[in-house]
Design a protein around this motif. Structure first.
Motif, PDB file in Angstrom:
ATOM      1  N   VAL A   1       2.271  41.312  49.830  1.00  0.00           N
ATOM      2  CA  VAL A   1       2.881  42.568  49.384  1.00  0.00           C
ATOM      3  C   VAL A   1       3.703  43.192  50.504  1.00  0.00           C
ATOM      4  CG1 VAL A   1       2.395  44.927  48.651  1.00  0.00           C
ATOM      5  CG2 VAL A   1       1.155  43.023  47.616  1.00  0.00           C
TER       6      VAL A   1
ATOM      7  N   ARG B   1       7.205  42.568  47.913  1.00  0.00           N
ATOM      8  CA  ARG B   1       6.428  42.918  46.723  1.00  0.00           C
ATOM      9  C   ARG B   1       6.793  42.068  45.524  1.00  0.00           C
ATOM     10  NH1 ARG B   1       8.262  47.292  44.985  1.00  0.00           N
ATOM     11  NH2 ARG B   1       6.516  47.887  43.677  1.00  0.00           N
ATOM     12  N   ARG B   2       7.920  41.372  45.597  1.00  0.00           N
ATOM     13  CA  ARG B   2       8.413  40.620  44.447  1.00  0.00           C
ATOM     14  C   ARG B   2       7.922  39.177  44.411  1.00  0.00           C
ATOM     15  NH1 ARG B   2      14.579  41.279  45.577  1.00  0.00           N
ATOM     16  NH2 ARG B   2      13.740  40.624  47.598  1.00  0.00           N
TER      17      ARG B   2
ATOM     18  N   ASN C   1       1.848  36.901  44.829  1.00  0.00           N
ATOM     19  CA  ASN C   1       1.043  38.120  44.968  1.00  0.00           C
ATOM     20  C   ASN C   1       0.125  38.308  43.765  1.00  0.00           C
ATOM     21  OD1 ASN C   1       2.389  38.639  47.346  1.00  0.00           O
ATOM     22  ND2 ASN C   1       3.776  40.157  46.479  1.00  0.00           N
TER      23      ASN C   1
ATOM     24  N   TYR D   1      -0.737  42.672  38.123  1.00  0.00           N
ATOM     25  CA  TYR D   1       0.231  42.888  39.201  1.00  0.00           C
ATOM     26  C   TYR D   1       1.514  43.525  38.684  1.00  0.00           C
ATOM     27  CZ  TYR D   1       2.820  42.429  43.478  1.00  0.00           C
ATOM     28  OH  TYR D   1       3.543  42.728  44.608  1.00  0.00           O
ATOM     29  N   SER D   2       1.882  43.248  37.450  1.00  0.00           N
ATOM     30  CA  SER D   2       3.045  43.910  36.870  1.00  0.00           C
ATOM     31  C   SER D   2       2.836  45.415  36.830  1.00  0.00           C
ATOM     32  CB  SER D   2       3.306  43.377  35.452  1.00  0.00           C
ATOM     33  OG  SER D   2       3.698  42.033  35.488  1.00  0.00           O
TER      34      SER D   2
ATOM     35  N   TYR E   1       3.029  46.630  40.482  1.00  0.00           N
ATOM     36  CA  TYR E   1       4.422  46.646  40.945  1.00  0.00           C
ATOM     37  C   TYR E   1       5.193  47.797  40.303  1.00  0.00           C
ATOM     38  CZ  TYR E   1       9.184  45.309  41.999  1.00  0.00           C
ATOM     39  OH  TYR E   1      10.482  45.331  42.447  1.00  0.00           O
TER      40      TYR E   1
ATOM     41  N   THR F   1       4.424  51.307  41.900  1.00  0.00           N
ATOM     42  CA  THR F   1       4.540  51.499  43.345  1.00  0.00           C
ATOM     43  C   THR F   1       5.978  51.267  43.773  1.00  0.00           C
ATOM     44  OG1 THR F   1       3.942  49.179  43.735  1.00  0.00           O
ATOM     45  CG2 THR F   1       2.160  50.795  43.792  1.00  0.00           C
ATOM     46  N   GLY F   2       6.255  51.525  45.027  1.00  0.00           N
ATOM     47  CA  GLY F   2       7.593  51.286  45.559  1.00  0.00           C
ATOM     48  C   GLY F   2       8.457  52.532  45.555  1.00  0.00           C
TER      49      GLY F   2
ATOM     50  N   PHE G   1       8.559  43.097  36.352  1.00  0.00           N
ATOM     51  CA  PHE G   1       8.162  42.148  37.388  1.00  0.00           C
ATOM     52  C   PHE G   1       8.990  40.872  37.338  1.00  0.00           C
ATOM     53  CE2 PHE G   1       5.125  38.913  39.148  1.00  0.00           C
ATOM     54  CZ  PHE G   1       5.325  39.276  40.461  1.00  0.00           C
TER      55      PHE G   1
ATOM     56  N   ALA H   1      12.159  41.477  38.989  1.00  0.00           N
ATOM     57  CA  ALA H   1      11.977  41.515  40.445  1.00  0.00           C
ATOM     58  C   ALA H   1      11.886  40.100  41.015  1.00  0.00           C
ATOM     59  CB  ALA H   1      10.725  42.312  40.789  1.00  0.00           C
TER      60      ALA H   1
ATOM     61  N   GLN I   1      15.273  47.238  44.143  1.00  0.00           N
ATOM     62  CA  GLN I   1      14.057  47.752  43.529  1.00  0.00           C
ATOM     63  C   GLN I   1      14.233  47.654  42.009  1.00  0.00           C
ATOM     64  OE1 GLN I   1      11.229  49.076  44.847  1.00  0.00           O
ATOM     65  NE2 GLN I   1      10.346  49.813  42.930  1.00  0.00           N
TER      66      GLN I   1
END
Length: 331
Positions: free
Chosen positions: A18, A22-23, A27, A143-144, A147, A150-151, A269, A272, A283
């Protein structure tokens, strides 16, 4: 103790991944493994601690109940999708997934009781393959969500809105949600003193009267976004082209700063991941989607991510199937 220590290994790889980017698709896998090891560590601790064992038992019972209800929920969602969205293959995914899951459960319950080793082995193998696919699906789903929540959420010089299908020349609700999210981002950046531009990206489909970019531009102009701040990219037909062509247009205008792509939340995601594969630094932010559309849409995203590594997943499924068959041959 052992499970707790083993949890630290995938958790460390997850954190490092991460922090690096992050992409990264990996992860999601490290997150999934970390969650499995965390649950095992709780189960290990719960053997001697009633305070932990009770909630774990309840969680297990809920998981089993959810497993039995899941195919029924997918079937119900599939029916809703057919009624509201039509009979395309994408809209059939929930229905097909529900039928496949229900069929696998029935076959496993029947096959595991058969005296024939090959039937029992195939039932075990299919169960292992299903568990593998379920693990990947849950990992990507979790994780989707991580993701998407966040960011960075501000400080953008370019806002790229990915196109979606039109109804004739009209922007449908799905695409309107993306544009509305882009407008909110644009106005927030303007209020903070920045001067971002919005790139509307999408070509013209065979059943569309105008390009998606043209319809999107009109939508923005009708909502008081200045024409000078809207850039049309009307050649892209895929998400990869949306990103690549839009980034090139921004570069032509001398904008090399931070860029955000806006799509619907289920598509965040994968977008990304695609941007990372193309070496693009941006982003991705999601817009709301109708509740009934999300299961089929995310299943499409999941399948699209799986087929990017067909050899790896094909070999994994073959090994698991062979392992199930081998188990019944051991005396």
């Amino acid at each position: 103790m052992l499970a707790g220590l083993l949890f630290l290994i995938p958790a460390t790889f997850f954190v490092i991944g991460v922090l690096r980017d992050r992409r990264r698709l990996s992860n999601a896998i490290w997150l999934g493994i970390s969650m499995v090891m965390l649950l095992l560590s709780f189960a290990e601790a719960g053997r001697d601690n009633p305070v932990l064992s009770v909630p774990l038992i309840l969680a297990f019972m809920l998981a089993v109940l959810g497993l039995f209800l899941l195919p029924l929920a997918l079937l119900a969602n599939g029916v809703v999708m057919l009624r509201r969205e039509g009979r395309s293959l994408g809209n059939l995914l929930s229905l097909l997934a529900g039928l496949a899951l229900l069929g696998e459960m029935v076959y496993f319950a029947w096959g595991i009781l058969q005296p024939n080793d090959w039937i029992r082995g195939s039932a075990i193998g299919l169960f292992l393959v299903s568990a593998y696919i379920a693990f990947l699906f849950v990992s990507l789903l979790l994780y989707s969500v991580v993701y998407g929540r966040t960011g960075r959420r501000h400080g953008f010089d370019g806002i790229v809105v990915l196109g979606a299908g039109l109804i004739g020349d009209r922007v449908p609700k799905l695409l309107a949600n993306r544009l509305d999210r882009a407008i909110r981002l644009y106005r927030r950046e303007r209020e903070s003193g920045r001067e971002p531009v919005i790139v509307v990206s999408g070509g013209q489909g065979a059943d569309e009267e105008v390009s998606e970019a043209f319809a999107m531009r009109q939508y923005l102009l009708e909502r008081d976004v200045p024409d000078a701040d809207v850039v049309m990219e009307d050649q892209a037909t895929t998400t990869e082209e949306n990103l690549r062509y839009s980034k090139a247009l921004l570069a032509e205008r001398g904008l090399h700063g931070r860029v955000v792509a806006v799509t619907n939340n289920y598509h965040v995601f994968r977008t990304a991941v695609l941007s990372r594969n193309q070496g693009l630094r941006l982003q991705v932010i999601g817009a709301p989607t109708a509740w009934y559309f999300v299961p089929s849409a995310f299943l499409r995203e999941f399948v699209a991510l799986l087929v990017r590594n067909p050899v790896v997943h094909g070999l994994a499924c073959a090994v698991l199937m062979a392992g199930g068959l081998a188990l019944t041959q051991i005396n």
